[in-house]
Structures are given as C-alpha cells and as structure tokens.
Design an enzyme around this catalytic site. Sequence first.
Site: not given
Length: 788
Positions: A319-321, A323
């Site tokens: 994932t991104d931060w 998310d």
Amino acid sequence: MNKFRNCWLMLCALAVFSCQPQAKVEKKLAGVGIPMQQDIEQKIQKHLSQLTLEEKVGQMTQITVDVITKGENAFVSDEPMELDAQLVLEAIQKYKVGSVLNTANNRARTTQKWNEVIGHLQKVSMEEIGIPMIYGVDAIHGTTYTAGATFFPQQIGQGATWNPELVRKGAEVCAYETRAGGIPWNFSPVLDMGRDARWARMWETFGEDVYLNTQLGLEIIKGYQGDDNDISKQGRVAACLKHFLGYSSASGKDRTPAYIPERELREIYLPTFQAAVDQGAYTVMVNSGLINGIPVHANYKLLTTLLKGEMGFDGLVVTDWADIENIHNRDKVADSHKEAVKMAINAGIDMAMVPYNYDFTTNLIELVKEGEVSMERIDDAVARILRVKYALGLFENPMDKQEDYPKFASKEFENAALETARESITLLKNKDAVLPLKKGTKVLVTGPNAHSMRTLNGGWTYSWQGEKVKEFADGYQTILSAIQQVNGTQNVVYQPSVIYPEEGNYDVDEVVDMKKTIRAAQAAEVIVLCLGENTYTEKPGDLHDVNISKNQQELAAAMAKTGKPVVLVLNEGRPRLISGFESKMDAVVQTYLPGNFGGQALAEVLFGAVNPSGKLPYTYPKYANSLLTYDHKHAENQEKMEGLYDYESFMEIQYPFGHGLSYTTFTYSDLKVNKTNIKADETLEVSVKVKNTGSRAGKEVVQLYISDHYATIAPSVKKLKRFEKIMLEPEEEKTVAFQLTAKDLAFVGMENEWISERGSFSVLIENQKVDFNLTEGKTFGATASLAL
C-alpha cells in the site's frame, strides 16, 4: 474434526463469494517477469508450513521507523536518532513486524547511522522470527534520506534528456548508494503519466507520453535490478512500480477521485506497468486514490484480476502511506478499520504501509479466525513477501555494510549526475541568438530561484518536502554561484527582488526592494531572471492557480521594461503558465529540478560550454483552460468556422512536446520506408537523414511519430513510437533507422483489447512525412473486460 473442516470450507467459500479474495487467476499477458527458482519456492513453502498466523500477518505489516525510536511519541523522535530497544522488541517479538520504512523526523541520516539502525533491526528479526526484515525508502532521484548522497535531476528532468543510458546510470548510482546504507528496497520508479500540468507529482514522472515513459521506465528498473534481475548482487535494490494504476488522472490535485474508462486505462496508463512487470520488477505500490468511485486499495479487479492475473505479476503489492485506513477514514467505503483491512487484503494487498500502529495486525488476525479472509490469501501474500526477501539475498546477508561501498558519493557518480543535468536543460526560446552569453558580460541575476539549492533539488531531497536542503547541500553551487564562477564575480550583480519565506506554504513568495533590482538591471548588459517554484510534493503541492505567481509576473514585467535582454530561467516541477510575459523574454531555458549539479550545468549552458540538447517531455500549456497533451484528438484542433466561432483553435500551447533548441542547427531529409504496404506480420523499416548544418557539435533527438488517418476509435493527431539521441559534428550527416510493426499501430478498441486496423498511416519525423498502408488488421491478446 470432519465437521469442523466442513464448516471451515463453507466459511472460505462464503468469503470467496462475498469478498472475492485472491484466487488462482489465469495469467494471460505475462512476459519474462520475476525469476522463479524452484529451491527458493520450496523454502517459501516450508516457511509457510511452519509460521504461525501471527507471524504471517506480521510479515504483511510495515511500520515507520519513528514508531520504534526514542522520543515522546510515535510521531516524533529524539535527536540524535536512536532505536528504543523495548519498542523494537514490541514490534518484532510481539507483533512479528516484517518491514520498516522511512526516516525519523523526516531528515537524512549518514550511511553509518543507517548501518547501525538496520543492523540492529536485522539482528532482532533473525533472532526472534528467523526471517530478515525488509527496509524501504523513497529514493527518488538519489537516495533521498542519506546525507552526502549523489542527487540527479528529478525524473521529469531525466525524461527531458531523452537519453536511456543516462537514466540507467542514474538508477545504478542510486541503487548502489541506497544499498550502502543497508537499505535494499526503493519505492521507485514513478510510472504514472505526467499528463496534467497542475499535478503536484508531475515532476516525479518521465512526462506525458506512453512510449517515452515506458522506455525510460525499463532503463531505471534495469539500473536498480540489473539486466538479469539478480537483486542479491552488491549495489542492487528491489524496484517498486508506482502508483498502480491511473494515479495521475484526477482533478489535478493529489489523491482525488478519477473517472477513467477502461479503454483509456489500458491504452494510456497500463503499458508502462505491463512492460515493467515483464522486465521483472519485484514490487508494486498502489494508487492512493479512487477510480470510478472505488478505492484502488480495495479494487479486486485491478489488483488481482488485472495485476496478478492478466499481467502476470508474481511480486509484492504494498500500500501507500496509511491507505488501508483511508478506505474508512477518507473514502467512507468501509464502516470500520477492520472492514477496511478485510476489503484491502481480499482485493490483493500483500503488505500494509500501516504506518503508526499495530491495529492492522490485530484486525487481520481476527478476520482470518472469523473466516472473513482465507488462509490461502494470507499464504499468497506472505509467499510474495518472502520471494522478494530471498531474491535480495537477505537470508544469507541481512545487512550490507557501508565499508563495502567505497564509491559512495564518488567523483564518478557526481560526473554522471552533472552530465544528466546538462542533457536535461532545455532551451525553449533564443531570440536573435542572445544565448550563449560571452564571458565578461555584465549580468544581473535575479528572482527567487537564483540562489537556492532547495529549488534546484525539489522534494524528496534529504526530507519529504525538500525543505532541509540547506543544512545538507551548502557545498554545491546555486545558479548564482555557478554563474559567478563561470563569468567572474566582478561581472555578476545579484538582487533577488522576490524571495520564498524560510517557513510556510511552498507556493508563497514576497517582494523585497523591486526598485533596487530595477536600478541594477539598468546597469547590466543582460538579465538572468530565475523564476519557478519552491519545493513540494504530494498533497502540500496542490495548486489553486497554475499561473506562475503574481509577484514573479510583476518582476518579469519590470525586467522587460528596462529594455535589456532578459534570459528567463525556469526552475519548476511542472509547467507554470508564463504566457502573460513570455513574448517579452529574449530567451527561455527550462531547468526542471536538476539536482545538486543543476547550477553548474545551467551556467555551462548559458555561457556556451555546453550545447543544450534537452527536449520537453510534456506539452507546455499557454492557458489554464487548455491543458491538453500532444496526442490529443483531432476534435481539439478545429479550424475557424465563420459565424460559429472566430478563433483558430481550441488548443493553443506555449511550447510543444518534444521541443528543444540547440546552439547549432539540424536538417532532416530523405525520409523513406522500405515498402508502402505491409501485412500484419511484417516489419516496416524507416530511415531518415539528419545533418548538423551549424558551426558546433550538438546532440539531437530524432523523434518518430505515427499518425493513423482513420480508425473505429477516434485516433490521436499523432503518437510517439520511436526516438534516438545522436551526436553530430558540424557538417556531419547520419542516417537513422527504425523498425515498426503492426503492434506499433495498435490501439485499444471497443472491446478493450489491443487491435490494429487496416488502413492508411503517416510516419512523421521533424518536417518529413511519408505514407504507408497496413493491408490487414490484427488483435494482440484477448482480454476480458474488467467492467470498471
């Protein structure tokens, strides 16, 4: 026992039906991909048979390093940075965490400090779990969070070089210096398309074109991972493709919803990722936004059906931060954090960039025990994570050591960064050959970007937003100091007139003593006017107005009124509108974000030591309501119609994609094709002669475009299909040859599959044009619609 087993199977079946967890999906378009080694796959299966559920979920968990350092809370670390032994044990011993990312307090560290921190984490991880952890950072144009690292131009500047060799070299240097700190995982490259001039992350892309992005993307992956994808070798890192998929196609603001038809998603946004997957990239990071109302982190069709199935991706999806939390907090699709975890993992997420707590692990363990997430999905995710760890050689050597990397910050690396900066700089206008300047010319240097290392580097430089550059980059030359060195301090006067504040909003500037600057301009022979942007990235870089700031516009107008020649130097991450004063500028030079050696490279260009060869990797817009790309449809370029509208075109631009001047001249002639009719399985051979008709050596980018005359889906005006950068001495002529196939003529049709249709086409190179016909159509790989 049989009764329990039957209940468990029913729960798993229910999960498959209602949540669509990871299943075995037919891989239709897989290319070379990640090397799969039987002995490693056997080791992975052995781990899966021995690890507890808690240990497996821990492998899927990634926390930021501030959580395990000494400090008042999980968001702030003490300085100097030190790991907290108890917090490290809590993360690894209790929660079995398998990955850590980022830097503490958003600031760069020395390679020695990185060795100390990561060495300790690896020691504890091997003792407690027997599996190495994997550390990741955003090393975007050099190893971002390492003091003393070599910084190249940002990706948009690398795109402007149109030079694959330089891009690859930059990635090799970045990988080497990142691994010198013991960090084996780089959250790069950005393969998003820079097709919106407003977007805060445009400068992290290679530009607006699919083909250019694809070719340079492949080179950066080869630089990180090597041709053989053996990332266990010294100085190599695992690449991370981001952000899958369609991240840049939103409202021009970061992390906002996008509405993308599947046909456009496949034709514009997918090819860069497919090529990179085929090349063997090991990891993928997911788009933080929504597509057609669905968070991509919760989209099974994109992450599992498409990426892991059709595209054949066998690596790790991260994932991104925060998310997964955003599925609940921001997007309001899940009614709890636990539900958000269920949606994301069942959609195909393998590792959660949590980053600040352990709720993800607790929730996921409960979901598995409740039958909401299957063990098959967990095992698939953990297998992918272990596959990357084994590929990196972390089981045999969990920790690289700084002393094994003697070329860190070497002169060789600096020269490579300087050369890339030189070739990135793009001369957009040169009225009456005002450039190059003669040494000894009395020059006024002014503007907010004239004496700033921060603006030369941009974001992701020593810190996330690039605001800490001063304490790490004082030894490099700004534009001003580089011009002073080349032209002599006695011949250079500096008056900033407009400045950026030390703190606060990046897009704010203020005027200081404009009258003094005007007086200095009147005494100069030439004005070098350095305008652009301060540093930013992601959400803090969102724009309300794509025009360059009013203060800078006023400074430009004041300098033009002096009657002295004005050389406009642009130092910006995206093309801010300059149409209000561009006509009054005698020369325009785009530097993008050229890195620590950008000042020196620019001074060499301005005074003629270097002949500029950069070409725009995007269309430079002229008006805020005309932010289109070069490969627009014919309907965007309609001719004047009496009585209906009295303007010539819907689309007026400042400078076209691929534009860039030189201090010499090149002429093109004798464009040829080997045949005027080709079948679907034949190759079209194209050649053109290019001659340097000027008085000095120079580099030229030969750009080949295709124009489809008619198609069942309205064709673009033209599309880039090949390019080659060549060097020519004065009066030297070369024949440049290319090969095209029917696949180069293909587009995504009504059934969402790549097709080429018989019909007439044109090959376009500079001012040359030749027509040919494709005599039969072809379909390239059947695909089932994702019904997005």
